[in-house]
Design an enzyme around this catalytic site. Sequence first.
Site, mmCIF file in Angstrom:
data_model
loop_
_atom_site.group_PDB
_atom_site.id
_atom_site.type_symbol
_atom_site.label_atom_id
_atom_site.label_comp_id
_atom_site.label_asym_id
_atom_site.label_seq_id
_atom_site.Cartn_x
_atom_site.Cartn_y
_atom_site.Cartn_z
ATOM 1 N N GLY A 43 0.785 -1.236 0.000
ATOM 2 C CA GLY A 43 0.000 0.000 0.000
ATOM 3 C C GLY A 43 0.813 1.280 0.000
ATOM 4 O O GLY A 43 0.330 2.332 -0.405
ATOM 5 N N ASP A 102 -4.832 1.528 10.798
ATOM 6 C CA ASP A 102 -6.244 1.214 11.028
ATOM 7 C C ASP A 102 -6.347 0.634 12.449
ATOM 8 O O ASP A 102 -6.384 1.396 13.414
ATOM 9 C CB ASP A 102 -6.668 0.215 9.938
ATOM 10 C CG ASP A 102 -8.152 -0.037 9.894
ATOM 11 O OD1 ASP A 102 -8.914 0.853 10.284
ATOM 12 O OD2 ASP A 102 -8.567 -1.129 9.454
ATOM 13 N N VAL A 152 -11.066 3.225 2.487
ATOM 14 C CA VAL A 152 -10.622 4.086 1.391
ATOM 15 C C VAL A 152 -9.744 3.321 0.409
ATOM 16 O O VAL A 152 -9.106 2.322 0.773
ATOM 17 C CB VAL A 152 -9.852 5.322 1.929
ATOM 18 C CG1 VAL A 152 -10.791 6.258 2.665
ATOM 19 C CG2 VAL A 152 -8.692 4.919 2.830
HETATM 20 P P1 IMP Z 1 -4.063 -2.386 10.521
HETATM 21 O O1 IMP Z 1 -3.147 -3.513 10.837
HETATM 22 O O2 IMP Z 1 -5.479 -2.724 10.882
HETATM 23 O O3 IMP Z 1 -3.640 -1.071 11.120
HETATM 24 O O4 IMP Z 1 -4.144 -2.261 8.956
HETATM 25 C C1 IMP Z 1 -3.130 -1.777 8.225
HETATM 26 C C2 IMP Z 1 -3.199 -2.248 6.808
HETATM 27 O O5 IMP Z 1 -4.515 -2.620 6.398
HETATM 28 C C3 IMP Z 1 -2.776 -1.123 5.895
HETATM 29 O O6 IMP Z 1 -1.382 -1.141 5.684
HETATM 30 C C4 IMP Z 1 -3.616 -1.364 4.654
HETATM 31 O O7 IMP Z 1 -2.923 -2.216 3.776
HETATM 32 C C5 IMP Z 1 -4.856 -2.059 5.157
HETATM 33 N N1 IMP Z 1 -5.982 -1.112 5.341
HETATM 34 C C6 IMP Z 1 -6.485 -0.638 6.484
HETATM 35 N N2 IMP Z 1 -7.497 0.215 6.268
HETATM 36 C C7 IMP Z 1 -7.632 0.306 4.929
HETATM 37 C C8 IMP Z 1 -8.499 1.066 4.066
HETATM 38 O O8 IMP Z 1 -9.363 1.862 4.472
HETATM 39 N N3 IMP Z 1 -8.332 0.852 2.736
HETATM 40 C C9 IMP Z 1 -7.399 0.003 2.218
HETATM 41 N N4 IMP Z 1 -6.553 -0.691 2.988
HETATM 42 C C10 IMP Z 1 -6.675 -0.548 4.335
#
Ligand code: IMP
Length: 179
Positions: A43, A102, A152
């Site tokens: 990403g 996230d 998003v």
């Molecule tokens: P976390 O481990 O839940 O903080 O998620 C992090 C990863 O999830 C990011 O590096 C993204 O690849 C993916 N991610 C989280 N939220 C979104 C979003 O709204 N759109 C697309 N990818 C997301």
Amino acid sequence: MMQEIEKVLISEEALQKRIQELGMELARDYEGKTPVFVGVLKGVILFFGDMIRATPIRSQIDLMAVSSYGAGTESSGKIVLKKDVSLNLEGRHVIVLEDIIDTGLTLKFTVEHLKAMHPASLKICTLLDKPARRTVDISADYVGFTIPNEFVVGYGLDYNDYYRNLPFIGVLKPEVYEK
Ligand code: IMP
């Protein structure tokens, strides 16, 4: 592809303006040091390219890949290291570049992994922050934009690996997820 976008949350111009600001901030904070930018794939790719160019100091780059998401918009909660960094980060000033925080699980895993390499310092710079969804206590040192709790896409961020090439951050129409 554009017909599937409900709205643009952050325009290309706003992204580029904020990245220039962040780059100048990093250049000030790391003046006289040679930091290593570590990007977390996939990403981060567009943000990574723009961010390193916006930071006019001597630096090095490295990339790692971790994965928490399967298909869809919800985290599986399980983080897997898919690709490690290749530089020796011991004693180095590391700046982790992330696309979005996230739940924070991916970042927590990444930071613990990199801290075990004994860097001189480690700071986190994320393009997007979704604080409403946080389940672990972690925050970034540099934040591009704080966004509401919406899924998003664009500017590197995907849904099922699509939409990464959009130059802005947008929200998909609900029917796209229902397909
Ligand atoms: P976390 O481990 O839940 O903080 O998620 C992090 C990863 O999830 C990011 O590096 C993204 O690849 C993916 N991610 C989280 N939220 C979104 C979003 O709204 N759109 C697309 N990818 C997301």
